[in-house]
Design a protein around this motif. Structure first.
Motif, mmCIF file in Angstrom:
data_model
loop_
_atom_site.group_PDB
_atom_site.id
_atom_site.type_symbol
_atom_site.label_atom_id
_atom_site.label_comp_id
_atom_site.label_asym_id
_atom_site.label_seq_id
_atom_site.Cartn_x
_atom_site.Cartn_y
_atom_site.Cartn_z
ATOM 1 N N ASN A 153 -1.482 1.134 -0.117
ATOM 2 C CA ASN A 153 -1.559 2.315 0.744
ATOM 3 C C ASN A 153 -1.456 1.926 2.219
ATOM 4 O O ASN A 153 -1.851 0.819 2.615
ATOM 5 N N VAL A 154 -0.936 2.895 3.017
ATOM 6 C CA VAL A 154 -0.855 2.743 4.462
ATOM 7 C C VAL A 154 -1.299 4.061 5.093
ATOM 8 O O VAL A 154 -0.838 5.141 4.676
ATOM 9 N N ALA A 155 -2.159 4.028 6.130
ATOM 10 C CA ALA A 155 -2.614 5.213 6.858
ATOM 11 C C ALA A 155 -1.861 5.311 8.179
ATOM 12 O O ALA A 155 -1.819 4.349 8.950
ATOM 13 N N LEU A 156 -1.262 6.511 8.417
ATOM 14 C CA LEU A 156 -0.487 6.750 9.643
ATOM 15 C C LEU A 156 -1.151 7.834 10.481
ATOM 16 O O LEU A 156 -1.761 8.770 9.949
ATOM 17 N N GLU A 157 -0.927 7.753 11.805
ATOM 18 C CA GLU A 157 -1.324 8.797 12.742
ATOM 19 C C GLU A 157 -0.220 8.958 13.784
ATOM 20 O O GLU A 157 0.447 7.987 14.133
ATOM 21 N N TRP A 158 -0.025 10.229 14.262
ATOM 22 C CA TRP A 158 0.966 10.490 15.312
ATOM 23 C C TRP A 158 0.487 11.639 16.182
ATOM 24 O O TRP A 158 -0.479 12.346 15.838
ATOM 25 N N SER A 215 4.024 9.712 19.775
ATOM 26 C CA SER A 215 3.712 8.344 19.323
ATOM 27 C C SER A 215 3.390 8.356 17.841
ATOM 28 O O SER A 215 2.924 9.375 17.307
ATOM 29 N N VAL A 216 3.661 7.195 17.183
ATOM 30 C CA VAL A 216 3.338 7.001 15.768
ATOM 31 C C VAL A 216 2.765 5.591 15.611
ATOM 32 O O VAL A 216 3.335 4.629 16.148
ATOM 33 N N LYS A 217 1.649 5.465 14.895
ATOM 34 C CA LYS A 217 1.055 4.135 14.690
ATOM 35 C C LYS A 217 0.452 4.044 13.296
ATOM 36 O O LYS A 217 0.084 5.059 12.686
ATOM 37 N N ILE A 218 0.400 2.754 12.825
ATOM 38 C CA ILE A 218 -0.214 2.476 11.517
ATOM 39 C C ILE A 218 -1.682 2.157 11.776
ATOM 40 O O ILE A 218 -2.017 1.215 12.507
ATOM 41 N N VAL A 219 -2.542 2.928 11.189
ATOM 42 C CA VAL A 219 -3.980 2.771 11.413
ATOM 43 C C VAL A 219 -4.574 1.721 10.488
ATOM 44 O O VAL A 219 -5.362 0.860 10.908
ATOM 45 N N ASP A 220 -4.187 1.708 9.225
ATOM 46 C CA ASP A 220 -4.798 0.799 8.263
ATOM 47 C C ASP A 220 -3.838 0.576 7.104
ATOM 48 O O ASP A 220 -2.972 1.408 6.815
ATOM 49 N N THR A 221 -4.027 -0.616 6.457
ATOM 50 C CA THR A 221 -3.248 -0.959 5.266
ATOM 51 C C THR A 221 -4.199 -1.564 4.256
ATOM 52 O O THR A 221 -4.929 -2.516 4.550
ATOM 53 N N TRP A 222 -4.209 -1.066 3.079
ATOM 54 C CA TRP A 222 -5.035 -1.617 2.003
ATOM 55 C C TRP A 222 -4.368 -1.338 0.665
ATOM 56 O O TRP A 222 -3.794 -0.284 0.443
ATOM 57 N N GLY A 223 -4.453 -2.366 -0.175
ATOM 58 C CA GLY A 223 -3.861 -2.232 -1.497
ATOM 59 C C GLY A 223 -2.397 -1.848 -1.417
ATOM 60 O O GLY A 223 -1.565 -2.500 -0.780
ATOM 61 N N ALA A 282 -1.546 11.021 7.944
ATOM 62 C CA ALA A 282 -1.188 11.045 6.531
ATOM 63 C C ALA A 282 -1.423 9.670 5.921
ATOM 64 O O ALA A 282 -1.468 8.651 6.634
ATOM 65 N N THR A 283 -1.583 9.636 4.610
ATOM 66 C CA THR A 283 -1.736 8.392 3.856
ATOM 67 C C THR A 283 -0.549 8.252 2.925
ATOM 68 O O THR A 283 -0.279 9.151 2.104
ATOM 69 N N ILE A 284 0.164 7.129 3.055
ATOM 70 C CA ILE A 284 1.338 6.871 2.224
ATOM 71 C C ILE A 284 0.916 5.912 1.121
ATOM 72 O O ILE A 284 0.404 4.812 1.394
ATOM 73 N N SER A 285 1.122 6.312 -0.118
ATOM 74 C CA SER A 285 0.671 5.529 -1.281
ATOM 75 C C SER A 285 1.862 5.074 -2.109
ATOM 76 O O SER A 285 3.026 5.369 -1.797
ATOM 77 N N ASP A 286 1.522 4.354 -3.212
ATOM 78 C CA ASP A 286 2.515 3.890 -4.190
ATOM 79 C C ASP A 286 3.550 2.975 -3.557
ATOM 80 O O ASP A 286 4.755 3.065 -3.848
ATOM 81 N N LEU A 287 3.100 2.103 -2.683
ATOM 82 C CA LEU A 287 4.008 1.119 -2.101
ATOM 83 C C LEU A 287 4.077 -0.109 -3.003
ATOM 84 O O LEU A 287 3.169 -0.367 -3.807
ATOM 85 N N ILE A 288 5.109 -0.884 -2.871
ATOM 86 C CA ILE A 288 5.345 -2.036 -3.750
ATOM 87 C C ILE A 288 4.692 -3.281 -3.138
ATOM 88 O O ILE A 288 4.882 -3.577 -1.953
ATOM 89 N N MET A 289 3.973 -3.997 -4.001
ATOM 90 C CA MET A 289 3.268 -5.193 -3.544
ATOM 91 C C MET A 289 4.282 -6.261 -3.117
ATOM 92 O O MET A 289 5.265 -6.506 -3.796
ATOM 93 N N GLY A 290 3.994 -6.855 -1.985
ATOM 94 C CA GLY A 290 4.842 -7.916 -1.480
ATOM 95 C C GLY A 290 5.928 -7.440 -0.542
ATOM 96 O O GLY A 290 6.558 -8.264 0.126
ATOM 97 N N ASN A 291 6.180 -6.105 -0.428
ATOM 98 C CA ASN A 291 7.225 -5.602 0.476
ATOM 99 C C ASN A 291 6.641 -5.308 1.861
ATOM 100 O O ASN A 291 5.439 -5.074 2.011
#
Length: 574
Positions: A374-379, A364-372, A417-426
């Motif tokens: 950044n997105v936090a993932l867990e699997w 399983s893979v899920k998005i735990v949190d989104t801020w600014g 993992a934490t995925i950063s440097d995402l584009i605002m509005g996407n």
């Protein structure tokens, strides 16, 4: 008179005598040795006594022991070399027959010589007619050479002695039907040399020694074959030469005909002492050597159970055992144990066989949190790891607008993992692959949620500036220029004006406002004012003016437009 015929015979026989004298020298060298071997004096003296008497009127022959030379009147001149010790000369008529008689006389006993003497003497008168005359120059006092003394007999050679006994006899090897022995040659061989060896055996408890080699054994090693398993044999070796058999050398104890048992030992290769890993579908061919004597009994088990012969093939020789699997599967993984046994001794070795393949995707893979940004993932780990440990994960993202996937993390070992440097509005989607020693899983697990990067509210406080008065009366920065055109050819009049507020532009012809006349096209963009006159005629010439007007004032510029007639060639006028 009876004495007269002798000279006549002498004269008649001179020519044959000369011919025989010429031939005599050729045979003389060969006859010299036999002539010297004359009979004993007793034999010579006996011959004249038994000779026949000469005929009446002939001269009496001299005695045999006299050294006088033979004449034509000597009756026994032909047989002189055999019966008398007189030396043979070149003029003797019977020189050719002397060697045979002389050689025979040396070996005959005195009695035999005496028996032959009368026969020779009887033939002497008959030989008178053919006997040549002896040379008159022969010495009258010549004597016979002395007889040679007999040589003592050669003593017989000393008897030959046999060699000494061979040494260092011991058993080199043995099995159920044969015994191999080796030894060293005798210390004393002697002049007669060594012809070979005889190997003899007998059963323990008996003295019935029998040779096991038909011919002499040349080498110091012999294999006693075709024996009965379990028999106890006494073995000895005898050296043989011209002197006979040497003393034997025997083994100190009887030998049991049975193969020597060596403890079995499995020689597991180094690369099999650790876990052996292979991919699904590969061919497995493992050779494991071992030692042991006699041939060990080899058995295999898998996880303590007998092998499935439909899946695994075992081929064993005297030296190694081969485990063969044509196409490996996951179920072939396990602990394989090899056991070699000789009598009551055995040895075991184990190897771990691991058949691996690609892993499955994470559970399983899920998005735990989104801020600014950044997105936090867990699997979670995959349910199928491919029969080997997971070495890492690969995380990818995709923009919902394009749908293209890009790798964000690879060979990542953690489960979050934490995925950063995402584009605002996407809006983004995420998926994760699992990875092991074989490679990356064929499919990935996609997170059900989507991550939207919201725009954050920003309070902007502009700087306070003093307001500037930009108002300005209209002013033409570029004036109109006089133009000339031809009837039927459109033309444009250009000028530029500035002012604030934006001035209103009015075009006029001969002080008359043009307005919305479709013959004219008026354009004013960014202060650039254009008047297009479409296909002017003879009456479109004149003075054109442009007036700019706002609340602060107005400005006007003018130009003159001349419309000319087209030039017609003279040929067309006619």
């Amino acid at each position: 008179m009876p004495s007269k015929p002798a000279p006549i015979k002498k004269a008649a026989k001179k020519e044959p005598a000369k011919k025989e004298e010429e031939k005599a020298p050729e045979a003389a060298p060969a006859e010299a040795a036999p002539a010297e071997a004359s009979p004993a004096p007793a034999e010579v003296e006996a011959a004249p006594a038994e000779a026949a008497a000469p005929a009446e009127g002939e001269p009496t022959p001299p005695p045999a022991d006299a050294a006088a030379p033979a004449t034509e009147e000597t009756p026994a001149a032909a047989e002189a070399p055999a019966d008398a010790p007189a030396p043979a000369t070149e003029e003797t008529a019977a020189a050719a027959e002397a060697p045979a008689d002389a050689a025979a006389s040396t070996e005959e006993t005195p009695a035999a010589a005496a028996a032959e003497a009368p026969a020779d003497a009887a033939a002497a008168p008959a030989a008178e007619e053919v006997a040549p005359a002896v040379d008159a120059e022969a010495p009258a006092d010549a004597e016979a050479p002395p007889a040679e003394e007999p040589k003592p007999p050669t003593p017989p050679p000393p008897p030959k002695e046999p060699t000494s006994a061979p040494v260092d006899l011991f058993v080199e090897d043995k099995n159920d039907t044969s015994v191999t022995i080796i030894w060293s040659q005798p210390e004393v061989v002697g002049d007669s040399g060594l012809d070979g060896y005889t190997i003899e055996i007998c059963k323990d408890g008996t003295e019935d020694w029998k040779a096991v080699n038909e011919e002499l054994q040349k080498s110091c090693r012999f294999v006693i074959k075709n024996q009965t398993t379990g028999d106890r044999l006494k073995i000895r070796v005898v050296a043989v030469n011209a002197g006979g058999r040497s003393p034997p050398v025997a083994l100190p104890e009887a030998v049991l005909v049975k193969e020597v048992a060596n403890r079995p030992k499995v020689r597991l290769p180094r690369f099999l002492r650790q876990r052996y890993v292979a991919n699904v579908g590969e061919k497995i061919n493992l050779s494991i050597p071992f030692t042991g004597k006699p041939k060990p009994v080899v058995t295999w088990t898998k996880d303590g159970q007998p092998l499935d012969t439909k899946r695994v093939n075992i081929r064993s020789t005297d030296r190694d055992s081969i485990l063969f699997i044509r196409t490996a599967e996951r179920d072939d993984s396990g602990v394989y144990e090899m056991c070699v046994k000789v009598e009551d001794f055995e040895d075991k070795a184990s190897l771990i066989l691991q058949i691996v393949e690609l892993p499955g995707p994470p559970a399983s893979v899920k998005i735990v949190d989104t801020w600014g940004f950044n997105v936090a993932l867990e699997w979670t780990a995959p349910k199928d790891n491919g029969n080997t440990e997971i070495t890492g994960y690969t995380v990818q993202k995709a923009d919902k607008k394009t749908g293209d996937w890009f790798t964000v993390l690879d060979h990542y070992h953690r489960l979050n993992a934490t995925i950063s440097d995402l584009i605002m509005g996407n809006i983004y989607k995420f998926r994760v692959f699992a990875e092991n020693k074989v490679g990356i899983s064929e499919s990935a697990t996609v997170a059900k949620e989507e991550a939207k990067i919201l725009k954050t509210a920003i309070e902007y406080k502009p700087p306070e500036y003093k307001e500037r008065d930009f108002t300005e009366a209209p002013k033409f920065t570029t004036s109109l220029n006089d133009r000339a055109t031809t009837v039927g050819y459109s033309t444009k009049l250009l000028c530029s004006v500035r002012g604030f507020p934006k001035p209103k532009v009015i075009w006029m012809k001969n002080q008359m406002i043009i307005g919305d006349d479709p013959k004219y096209r008026q354009v004013c963009v960014q202060g650039i004012c254009t008047l297009e006159i479409r296909k002017p005629g003879n009456f479109d010439g004149g003075v054109y003016s442009c007036k700019a007007k706002n609340t602060l004032g107005e400005a006007t510029v003018s130009c003159k437009l001349e419309v000319k007639q087209p030039v017609v060639p003279d040929s067309e006028k006619k």
